[in-house]
Motif scaffolding. Structure first.
Motif, mmCIF file in Angstrom:
data_model
loop_
_atom_site.group_PDB
_atom_site.id
_atom_site.type_symbol
_atom_site.label_atom_id
_atom_site.label_comp_id
_atom_site.label_asym_id
_atom_site.label_seq_id
_atom_site.Cartn_x
_atom_site.Cartn_y
_atom_site.Cartn_z
ATOM 1 N N ALA A 1 0.864 -1.247 0.118
ATOM 2 C CA ALA A 1 -0.120 0.169 -0.249
ATOM 3 C C ALA A 1 0.383 0.919 -0.004
ATOM 4 C CB ALA A 1 -0.665 0.194 1.003
ATOM 5 N N THR A 2 1.828 1.319 1.117
ATOM 6 C CA THR A 2 2.994 2.353 0.705
ATOM 7 C C THR A 2 3.351 2.586 -0.297
ATOM 8 O OG1 THR A 2 3.842 2.084 3.006
ATOM 9 C CG2 THR A 2 4.879 3.265 1.680
ATOM 10 N N TYR A 3 3.853 1.542 -0.884
ATOM 11 C CA TYR A 3 4.828 1.287 -2.465
ATOM 12 C C TYR A 3 3.479 2.054 -3.971
ATOM 13 C CZ TYR A 3 8.638 -0.667 -0.733
ATOM 14 O OH TYR A 3 9.228 -0.852 0.967
ATOM 15 N N ASP A 4 2.611 2.168 -3.378
ATOM 16 C CA ASP A 4 1.769 2.152 -3.997
ATOM 17 C C ASP A 4 1.114 3.067 -4.046
ATOM 18 O OD1 ASP A 4 1.330 -0.528 -5.620
ATOM 19 O OD2 ASP A 4 -0.388 -1.089 -4.893
ATOM 20 N N ALA A 5 0.653 4.167 -2.925
ATOM 21 C CA ALA A 5 0.369 5.248 -2.674
ATOM 22 C C ALA A 5 1.114 5.560 -3.304
ATOM 23 C CB ALA A 5 0.337 5.748 -1.661
ATOM 24 N N ALA A 6 2.912 5.437 -3.204
ATOM 25 C CA ALA A 6 4.012 6.983 -3.392
ATOM 26 C C ALA A 6 3.943 6.694 -5.041
ATOM 27 C CB ALA A 6 5.512 6.182 -2.609
ATOM 28 N N GLY A 7 3.417 6.217 -5.655
ATOM 29 C CA GLY A 7 3.904 5.473 -7.300
ATOM 30 C C GLY A 7 4.186 4.978 -8.319
ATOM 31 N N ALA A 8 4.275 3.095 -7.206
ATOM 32 C CA ALA A 8 4.771 2.336 -7.546
ATOM 33 C C ALA A 8 4.290 1.744 -8.756
ATOM 34 C CB ALA A 8 5.506 1.497 -6.983
ATOM 35 N N VAL A 9 4.727 1.138 -9.790
ATOM 36 C CA VAL A 9 3.610 0.206 -10.895
ATOM 37 C C VAL A 9 3.630 -1.531 -10.762
ATOM 38 C CG1 VAL A 9 3.205 0.201 -13.068
ATOM 39 C CG2 VAL A 9 3.692 1.778 -12.708
ATOM 40 N N ASP A 10 2.575 -1.900 -10.264
ATOM 41 C CA ASP A 10 3.386 -3.651 -9.958
ATOM 42 C C ASP A 10 3.719 -4.218 -11.444
ATOM 43 O OD1 ASP A 10 3.320 -6.313 -9.080
ATOM 44 O OD2 ASP A 10 1.017 -6.703 -9.195
ATOM 45 N N GLU A 11 4.628 -5.039 -11.664
ATOM 46 C CA GLU A 11 5.265 -5.449 -12.751
ATOM 47 C C GLU A 11 5.500 -7.083 -12.995
ATOM 48 O OE1 GLU A 11 10.004 -3.525 -13.082
ATOM 49 O OE2 GLU A 11 9.045 -1.620 -13.341
ATOM 50 N N GLY A 12 4.671 -7.706 -11.677
ATOM 51 C CA GLY A 12 5.007 -8.661 -11.878
ATOM 52 C C GLY A 12 5.117 -9.859 -10.826
ATOM 53 N N VAL A 13 4.618 -10.888 -10.631
ATOM 54 C CA VAL A 13 5.211 -12.197 -9.766
ATOM 55 C C VAL A 13 6.949 -12.098 -10.142
ATOM 56 C CG1 VAL A 13 4.744 -13.683 -7.915
ATOM 57 C CG2 VAL A 13 2.669 -12.423 -8.453
ATOM 58 N N PHE A 14 8.061 -12.534 -8.855
ATOM 59 C CA PHE A 14 9.413 -13.274 -9.473
ATOM 60 C C PHE A 14 9.173 -13.905 -7.963
ATOM 61 C CE2 PHE A 14 10.109 -9.331 -7.105
ATOM 62 C CZ PHE A 14 11.632 -9.745 -6.085
ATOM 63 N N ALA A 15 9.893 -14.788 -8.458
ATOM 64 C CA ALA A 15 10.825 -15.264 -7.290
ATOM 65 C C ALA A 15 12.563 -14.271 -7.021
ATOM 66 C CB ALA A 15 11.276 -16.811 -8.016
ATOM 67 N N MET A 16 12.556 -14.828 -5.676
ATOM 68 C CA MET A 16 13.501 -14.720 -5.464
ATOM 69 C C MET A 16 14.927 -15.733 -4.685
ATOM 70 S SD MET A 16 14.912 -11.669 -2.862
ATOM 71 C CE MET A 16 14.754 -12.210 -1.069
ATOM 72 N N ARG A 17 16.232 -15.782 -5.688
ATOM 73 C CA ARG A 17 17.048 -16.469 -4.600
ATOM 74 C C ARG A 17 18.217 -16.145 -3.650
ATOM 75 N NH1 ARG A 17 12.621 -18.806 -6.555
ATOM 76 N NH2 ARG A 17 13.093 -20.911 -7.759
ATOM 77 N N GLY A 18 19.127 -16.787 -3.114
ATOM 78 C CA GLY A 18 19.490 -16.226 -2.414
ATOM 79 C C GLY A 18 20.685 -17.375 -2.074
ATOM 80 N N TRP A 19 21.776 -16.559 -2.071
ATOM 81 C CA TRP A 19 23.005 -17.735 -1.997
ATOM 82 C C TRP A 19 23.445 -17.117 -0.077
ATOM 83 C CZ3 TRP A 19 22.109 -16.022 -6.407
ATOM 84 C CH2 TRP A 19 21.444 -16.953 -7.355
ATOM 85 N N PRO A 20 23.815 -17.976 1.044
ATOM 86 C CA PRO A 20 24.186 -17.802 1.787
ATOM 87 C C PRO A 20 25.861 -17.709 1.808
ATOM 88 C CG PRO A 20 23.320 -19.687 1.940
ATOM 89 C CD PRO A 20 22.839 -19.092 0.870
ATOM 90 N N VAL A 21 27.424 -16.774 1.805
ATOM 91 C CA VAL A 21 28.173 -16.775 1.954
ATOM 92 C C VAL A 21 28.898 -16.340 2.725
ATOM 93 C CG1 VAL A 21 27.773 -16.353 -0.770
ATOM 94 C CG2 VAL A 21 28.235 -14.567 0.962
#
Length: 137
Positions: free
Chosen positions: A115-135
């Motif tokens: 809601a905060t980002y939408d109110a600040a003018g953000a546009v939904d660019e779709g769902v994505f997956a995130m992966r991480g590497w503990p280094v």
């Protein structure tokens, strides 16, 4: 409300309650000294009420964009537009730095952040997956 850039580790330490854990002077100094790093703090009556951090990301075929790395508003100051104002202030800074865009990764069930980002003018660019590497060792 007054939004201004943090320039010293002492400012970050004074706003420590806005972070997930204690600030460390050496990490604070490294963040503040790094080109392309931005830390904005919102003050209400000279009390740190919120913060946003951003990191410029540059690529040879894309140019430079701003990553909204973290946004935090103290619980006692929420629902007053501080998060929106910080996000918009970071977008203004991104434009001033020549960035072509700004983005943030957010959990799809984090309704307050969305809601905060939408109110600040953000546009939904779709769902994505995130992966991480503990280094870290």
């Amino acid at each position: 409300m007054d939004i201004r850039p943090a320039r010293t580790p002492a400012e970050l330490q004074a706003a420590e309650g806005l972070f997930d854990g204690p600030t460390r002077p050496e990490w604070s100094q490294r963040f503040l000294a790094a080109p392309g790093h931005v830390m904005l703090i919102a003050y209400v009556d000279d009390v740190p009420a919120g913060m946003v951090s951003g990191i410029e990301m540059c690529h040879p075929d894309k140019g430079t964009e701003m990553c909204l790395y973290e946004l935090s508003v103290d619980e006692g100051y929420r629902r007053r537009g501080i998060g929106r104002a910080l996000t918009q202030a970071l977008a203004v800074e991104a434009r001033a730095r020549g960035c072509y865009g700004m983005w943030v990764g957010v959990d799809t069930d984090n309704e307050a952040a969305l809601a905060t980002y939408d109110a600040a003018g953000a546009v939904d660019e779709g769902v994505f997956a995130m992966r991480g590497w503990p280094v870290a060792p």
